[in-house]
Design a protein around this motif. Structure first.
Motif, PDB file in Angstrom:
ATOM      1  N   ARG A 155       0.870  -1.276  -0.083  1.00 22.68           N
ATOM      2  CA  ARG A 155       0.027   0.069   0.029  1.00 22.68           C
ATOM      3  C   ARG A 155       1.050   1.033  -0.157  1.00 22.68           C
ATOM      4  O   ARG A 155       1.816   1.349   0.699  1.00 22.68           O
ATOM      5  N   VAL A 156       0.481   2.111  -0.780  1.00 20.45           N
ATOM      6  CA  VAL A 156       1.240   3.464  -1.086  1.00 20.45           C
ATOM      7  C   VAL A 156       0.213   4.341  -0.678  1.00 20.45           C
ATOM      8  O   VAL A 156      -0.953   4.655  -1.434  1.00 20.45           O
ATOM      9  N   ALA A 157       0.219   5.319   0.296  1.00 24.36           N
ATOM     10  CA  ALA A 157      -0.537   6.507   0.696  1.00 24.36           C
ATOM     11  C   ALA A 157      -0.015   7.708   0.240  1.00 24.36           C
ATOM     12  O   ALA A 157       0.840   8.139   0.034  1.00 24.36           O
ATOM     13  N   SER A 158      -1.089   8.657  -0.002  1.00 27.53           N
ATOM     14  CA  SER A 158      -0.910  10.100  -0.427  1.00 27.53           C
ATOM     15  C   SER A 158      -1.561  11.093   0.410  1.00 27.53           C
ATOM     16  O   SER A 158      -2.761  10.854   0.736  1.00 27.53           O
ATOM     17  N   TYR A 159      -0.805  11.967   0.854  1.00 23.18           N
ATOM     18  CA  TYR A 159      -1.339  13.191   1.492  1.00 23.18           C
ATOM     19  C   TYR A 159      -0.818  14.479   0.828  1.00 23.18           C
ATOM     20  O   TYR A 159      -0.166  15.197   1.120  1.00 23.18           O
ATOM     21  N   MET A 160      -1.726  14.644  -0.655  1.00 20.94           N
ATOM     22  CA  MET A 160      -1.088  15.337  -1.678  1.00 20.94           C
ATOM     23  C   MET A 160      -2.301  16.235  -1.949  1.00 20.94           C
ATOM     24  O   MET A 160      -3.391  15.716  -2.176  1.00 20.94           O
ATOM     25  N   PRO A 161      -1.857  17.547  -2.707  1.00 22.26           N
ATOM     26  CA  PRO A 161      -2.986  18.225  -3.126  1.00 22.26           C
ATOM     27  C   PRO A 161      -3.171  17.809  -4.534  1.00 22.26           C
ATOM     28  O   PRO A 161      -2.501  16.911  -5.135  1.00 22.26           O
ATOM     29  N   ASN A 162      -4.160  18.472  -5.165  1.00 21.94           N
ATOM     30  CA  ASN A 162      -4.430  18.199  -6.676  1.00 21.94           C
ATOM     31  C   ASN A 162      -3.484  18.909  -7.699  1.00 21.94           C
ATOM     32  O   ASN A 162      -3.902  20.003  -8.201  1.00 21.94           O
ATOM     33  N   VAL A 163      -2.423  18.224  -7.777  1.00 24.39           N
ATOM     34  CA  VAL A 163      -1.386  18.916  -8.486  1.00 24.39           C
ATOM     35  C   VAL A 163      -0.685  17.719  -9.644  1.00 24.39           C
ATOM     36  O   VAL A 163      -1.095  16.566  -9.165  1.00 24.39           O
ATOM     37  N   PRO A 164      -0.009  17.968 -10.398  1.00 22.29           N
ATOM     38  CA  PRO A 164       0.410  16.926 -11.287  1.00 22.29           C
ATOM     39  C   PRO A 164       1.262  15.982 -10.614  1.00 22.29           C
ATOM     40  O   PRO A 164       1.053  14.771 -10.830  1.00 22.29           O
ATOM     41  N   GLU A 165       1.838  16.277  -9.637  1.00 25.83           N
ATOM     42  CA  GLU A 165       2.993  15.172  -8.959  1.00 25.83           C
ATOM     43  C   GLU A 165       2.074  14.277  -8.269  1.00 25.83           C
ATOM     44  O   GLU A 165       2.421  13.054  -8.340  1.00 25.83           O
ATOM     45  N   THR A 166       0.714  14.566  -7.644  1.00 22.83           N
ATOM     46  CA  THR A 166      -0.018  13.531  -7.367  1.00 22.83           C
ATOM     47  C   THR A 166      -0.609  12.481  -8.132  1.00 22.83           C
ATOM     48  O   THR A 166      -0.510  11.431  -8.048  1.00 22.83           O
ATOM     49  N   ALA A 167      -0.918  13.086  -9.305  1.00 22.56           N
ATOM     50  CA  ALA A 167      -1.351  12.321 -10.669  1.00 22.56           C
ATOM     51  C   ALA A 167      -0.036  11.375 -10.880  1.00 22.56           C
ATOM     52  O   ALA A 167      -0.006   9.897 -11.109  1.00 22.56           O
ATOM     53  N   ILE A 168       1.131  11.814 -10.964  1.00 27.96           N
ATOM     54  CA  ILE A 168       2.309  11.164 -11.297  1.00 27.96           C
ATOM     55  C   ILE A 168       2.646   9.884 -10.315  1.00 27.96           C
ATOM     56  O   ILE A 168       2.718   8.776 -10.594  1.00 27.96           O
ATOM     57  N   ALA A 169       2.241  10.199  -8.909  1.00 32.10           N
ATOM     58  CA  ALA A 169       2.514   9.251  -7.964  1.00 32.10           C
ATOM     59  C   ALA A 169       1.421   8.207  -7.982  1.00 32.10           C
ATOM     60  O   ALA A 169       1.760   7.041  -7.721  1.00 32.10           O
ATOM     61  N   MET A 170       0.183   8.639  -8.194  1.00 31.03           N
ATOM     62  CA  MET A 170      -0.737   7.559  -8.544  1.00 31.03           C
ATOM     63  C   MET A 170      -0.669   6.596  -9.571  1.00 31.03           C
ATOM     64  O   MET A 170      -0.576   5.353  -9.348  1.00 31.03           O
ATOM     65  N   LEU A 171      -0.290   7.186 -10.701  1.00 30.96           N
ATOM     66  CA  LEU A 171       0.060   6.292 -12.123  1.00 30.96           C
ATOM     67  C   LEU A 171       1.258   5.487 -11.720  1.00 30.96           C
ATOM     68  O   LEU A 171       1.200   4.435 -12.067  1.00 30.96           O
ATOM     69  N   ALA A 172       2.294   5.884 -11.004  1.00 32.57           N
ATOM     70  CA  ALA A 172       3.378   5.178 -10.750  1.00 32.57           C
ATOM     71  C   ALA A 172       3.275   3.971  -9.491  1.00 32.57           C
ATOM     72  O   ALA A 172       3.690   2.826 -10.138  1.00 32.57           O
ATOM     73  N   THR A 173       2.498   4.271  -8.706  1.00 31.28           N
ATOM     74  CA  THR A 173       2.194   3.442  -8.006  1.00 31.28           C
ATOM     75  C   THR A 173       1.377   2.159  -8.374  1.00 31.28           C
ATOM     76  O   THR A 173       1.546   0.979  -8.307  1.00 31.28           O
ATOM     77  N   THR A 174       0.385   2.558  -9.425  1.00 27.03           N
ATOM     78  CA  THR A 174      -0.573   1.270  -9.959  1.00 27.03           C
ATOM     79  C   THR A 174       0.088   0.693 -11.005  1.00 27.03           C
ATOM     80  O   THR A 174      -0.135  -0.460 -11.258  1.00 27.03           O
ATOM     81  N   ALA A 175       1.260   1.395 -11.453  1.00 34.89           N
ATOM     82  CA  ALA A 175       1.964   0.678 -12.616  1.00 34.89           C
ATOM     83  C   ALA A 175       2.847  -0.405 -12.251  1.00 34.89           C
ATOM     84  O   ALA A 175       2.882  -1.410 -13.012  1.00 34.89           O
ATOM     85  N   ILE A 176       3.192  -0.285 -11.042  1.00 31.18           N
ATOM     86  CA  ILE A 176       3.922  -1.355 -10.469  1.00 31.18           C
ATOM     87  C   ILE A 176       3.155  -2.587  -9.586  1.00 31.18           C
ATOM     88  O   ILE A 176       3.958  -3.234  -8.869  1.00 31.18           O
ATOM     89  N   GLY A 177       1.558  -2.227  -9.650  1.00 32.39           N
ATOM     90  CA  GLY A 177       0.897  -3.244  -8.893  1.00 32.39           C
ATOM     91  C   GLY A 177       0.818  -2.894  -7.434  1.00 32.39           C
ATOM     92  O   GLY A 177      -0.041  -3.687  -6.800  1.00 32.39           O
TER      93      GLY A 177
END
Length: 673
Positions: A155-177
């Motif tokens: 599990r990877v958790a995020s405490y981040m605002p609505n900025v591109p970095e958060t989208a990148i973090a979500m996509l990278a997390t789910t990309a590796i399962g």
């Protein structure tokens, strides 16, 4: 899209406001799909309703057709579409192995230099990001997460605002399962801990703070509490956003360090393709009472549902620019990013929608040439009361659709948008939720718009209206139920090993049938009306009253800014139904105003809709996703302690609930005797 005649100022529920031109229908994804499936399967589905009925009668054929139509790419073929038509426990597309993030990013190869995001915030000027920038940073970050020991199922958790970095973090997390979970930074530490402690994350993405309505909100203290309370965390990635000159906390990894790595070519990157039952993310229920439910969704189920809802119900296509005002902790943020599946260009914004004034979102929509705008009915009511007239200041030439999200919408809200924004709009609403990462009832670009009405039941969603005995109701108010499985049903709730909480939440009332907890009415043309949560329905001497009916009537009055009403069951079979009113400054809640409110409710609704008492409050309590907290208020009034009735950290305005605690203390005798 030619305009109809100007919308009249007086509007009744169900009035026709817009009819889609034939050319607009023909270009829509749902119409293209209807023709495609007719030709492929030798069908003769004449219109949306025929397609919808086929989609639930032939459930497996419909979802298999969606798989083919959207070119879902699986490393291995699926063995069957659905193993059984029973709930819960139905399994979809067993044998398939795929990755949600891979599908979101696959358009990069087609046009790497095209814009993928428009983004801005109260701390950052408007800017854009290209497809190759997004894909490149996702691949780098995914590789770095792997080096940190993050892998499938972590599990990877995020405490981040609505900025591109958060989208990148979500996509990278789910990309590796790995499994993504998010809480937006306006959540207090306790609310975040209540969520993340349940799932034991291994890594946390954290931000130093954010700015909202011109005020800075540092978050170093909250992050420190989170880290000290969740011992499963091994790594914290720190995004400096609010204070670029401040040193990061010791032991954290700077965002820039992870991203300042050699480029990873697309051909060399390996997505983790996972099975039908592998978790994609964990979404959390609002958590206004008790621990939030940790709802687990699958890659396969969400991918199919998000392809369907984006193309068929939201009308997204290549070149669309959707802007849904949302925080990262709300399901609408996930839906916004899912627009990448349709090669759309999402618009991200972090900040207040009404500061420095209530034109903020319209300025963004004009600057970014937004085509699909998602806003809450409450925000529209603020603009109405402020006398805002966007059409006089913003051409909005590209805007074609407004999606009203978060709560039921009134006919007046619909009419105001046609009158004061643009006459040639597709205005629509939806209802669904976190539990399904989508909507049960929603929009279709091929159907007319009627005032206050949700256009239709969703494709592949066997939505019905039942009474308490499980009998179907025709044209009357009842429980929203779904009688057949759908792919984006939760896999399970985290830490619910025997499935008891999941079963009790949705299947305890009608065995084998999903009861969502909303009251709904479906009219003869298939239009839907959501009348509020069934657990907040006003039950006065056996007569059920929808709160949305009362709010619609009362909040049209100039003196009233907001309201909330509950019905308390008292000893001896008695009921007490008080209404609490937020009034315009300078307004007095005197006998004259009380009488005018009562007359309005009798005329618009019925004598049973008139509250027993009316009280003035400074503010109405809301969840962070913009829902009135009717159930917690009722619980407090009948004697529940605050800590059991409501979570302050899950509230938009925590101080608002304190008034009701004081009211209970002052009126204890009246509320108990």
């Amino acid at each position: 899209m030619p305009a109809l005649a100007e919308t009249p100022r007086t509007v009744e529920e169900g009035d026709l406001l817009w009819t889609p031109p034939a050319a607009y229908c023909a270009l829509s994804g749902v119409e293209r799909f209807r023709h495609w499936v007719n030709a492929r399967d030798g069908l003769d589905l004449a219109d949306y309703e025929a397609l919808r009925q086929w989609s639930v009668d032939e459930l497996e054929r419909f979802w298999a057709a969606c798989w083919d139509y959207f070119d879902i790419r699986s490393e291995t073929p699926y063995r069957r579409v659905l193993d059984r038509q029973t709930m819960p426990g139905a399994r979809w597309f067993e044998g398939a192995t795929l990755n949600y993030a891979e599908h979101l990013l696959r358009r990069e190869a087609d046009h790497p230099e095209a814009v993928v995001f428009h983004h801005s915030s109260e701390l950052r000027a408007p800017a854009t990001m290209r497809w190759d920038e997004l894909g490149g940073q996702v691949r780098i970050l995914a590789g770095q997460l792997r080096k940190l020991g993050i892998g499938p199922g972590d599990r990877v958790a995020s405490y981040m605002p609505n900025v591109p970095e958060t989208a990148i973090a979500m996509l990278a997390t789910t990309a590796i399962g790995a499994i993504w979970a998010a809480a937006s930074p306006e959540f207090g530490a306790r609310a975040v801990i209540d969520r993340f402690a349940q799932i034991k994350p291994k890594l946390l993405f954290a931000v130093d703070g954010y700015r909202f309505a011109g005020q800075d909100f540092p978050r170093e203290g909250e992050v420190e509490q989170i880290l000290s309370s969740i011992d499963s965390l091994q790594h914290t990635v720190w995004l400096t956003y609010l204070h670029p000159d401040r040193a990061r906390p010791a032991g954290t990894i700077p965002w820039e360090k992870l991203l300042n790595q050699p480029e990873v070519p697309r051909a060399q990157f390996r997505y983790e393709r996972v099975g039908h039952d592998h978790p994609l993310w964990i979404l959390f229920s609002s958590g206004t009472t008790g621990l939030p439910k940790a709802v687990v969704h699958s890659h396969v189920g969400v991918l199919l549902e998000h392809c369907k809802v984006g193309a068929f119900h939201l009308g997204l296509r290549a070149g669309s620019r959707p802007f849904f005002y949302s925080t990262t902790g709300w399901m609408m943020w996930n839906i916004l990013l899912a627009s990448l599946l349709q090669d759309a260009t999402p618009v991200l914004y972090d900040g207040s929608p009404i500061a420095p004034d209530s034109s903020v979102l319209w300025r963004i929509a004009e600057q970014a040439q937004v085509t699909h705008l998602g806003i809450s009915p409450g925000f529209v009511q603020v603009m109405q009361k402020d006398g805002l007239r966007p059409r006089l200041h913003y051409p909005l030439s590209q805007l074609e659709m407004i999606l009203l999200v978060g709560s039921p919408s009134t006919p007046e809200t619909f009419a105001w948008l046609y009158e004061e924004v643009k006459p040639d709009l597709w205005v629509t609403s939806q209802s669904g939720g976190t539990e399904i990462a989508s909507a049960f009832v929603g929009a279709s670009p091929t159907l007319p718009v009627h005032a206050g009405e949700i256009q239709a039941r969703g494709l592949g969603m066997d939505v019905r209206v039942w009474d308490e005995q499980g009998q179907e109701l025709d044209g009357h108010v009842g429980e929203l139920v779904v009688t057949r499985p759908f792919p984006s049903m939760p896999l399970y709730f985290w830490n619910d090993e025997d499935g008891k909480r999941y079963h009790e939440s949705y299947f305890g009332t009608y065995p084998g049938v999903w009861r969502h907890g909303d009251f709904i009415r479906i009219n003869e043309r298939g239009g839907c009306y959501i009348l509020g949560r069934s657990d907040s329905m006003l039950n006065r001497y056996g007569v059920c009253i929808g709160t949305s009916e009362i709010y619609r009537s009362v909040e049209r009055m100039e003196e009233i800014l907001d309201s909330i009403i509950v019905c308390c069951e008292l000893a001896g079979g008695r009921y007490f139904m008080p209404m609490f009113l937020k009034l315009r400054p300078g307004t007095v809640l005197d006998e004259g105003l009380r009488n005018r409110i009562a007359r309005r409710l009798r005329a618009d609704c019925s004598p049973r809709h008139v509250p027993d008492q009316m009280y003035r409050v400074e503010d109405i309590p809301y969840t962070l996703t913009g829902k009135k907290m009717e159930v917690p208020v009722r619980k407090i009034l009948v004697g529940w302690p605050l800590e059991k009735a409501a979570s302050r950290d899950a509230m938009m305005n925590p101080a608002a609930i304190d008034w009701f605690v004081g009211f209970r203390k002052q009126n204890r005798v009246m509320l108990t005797s």
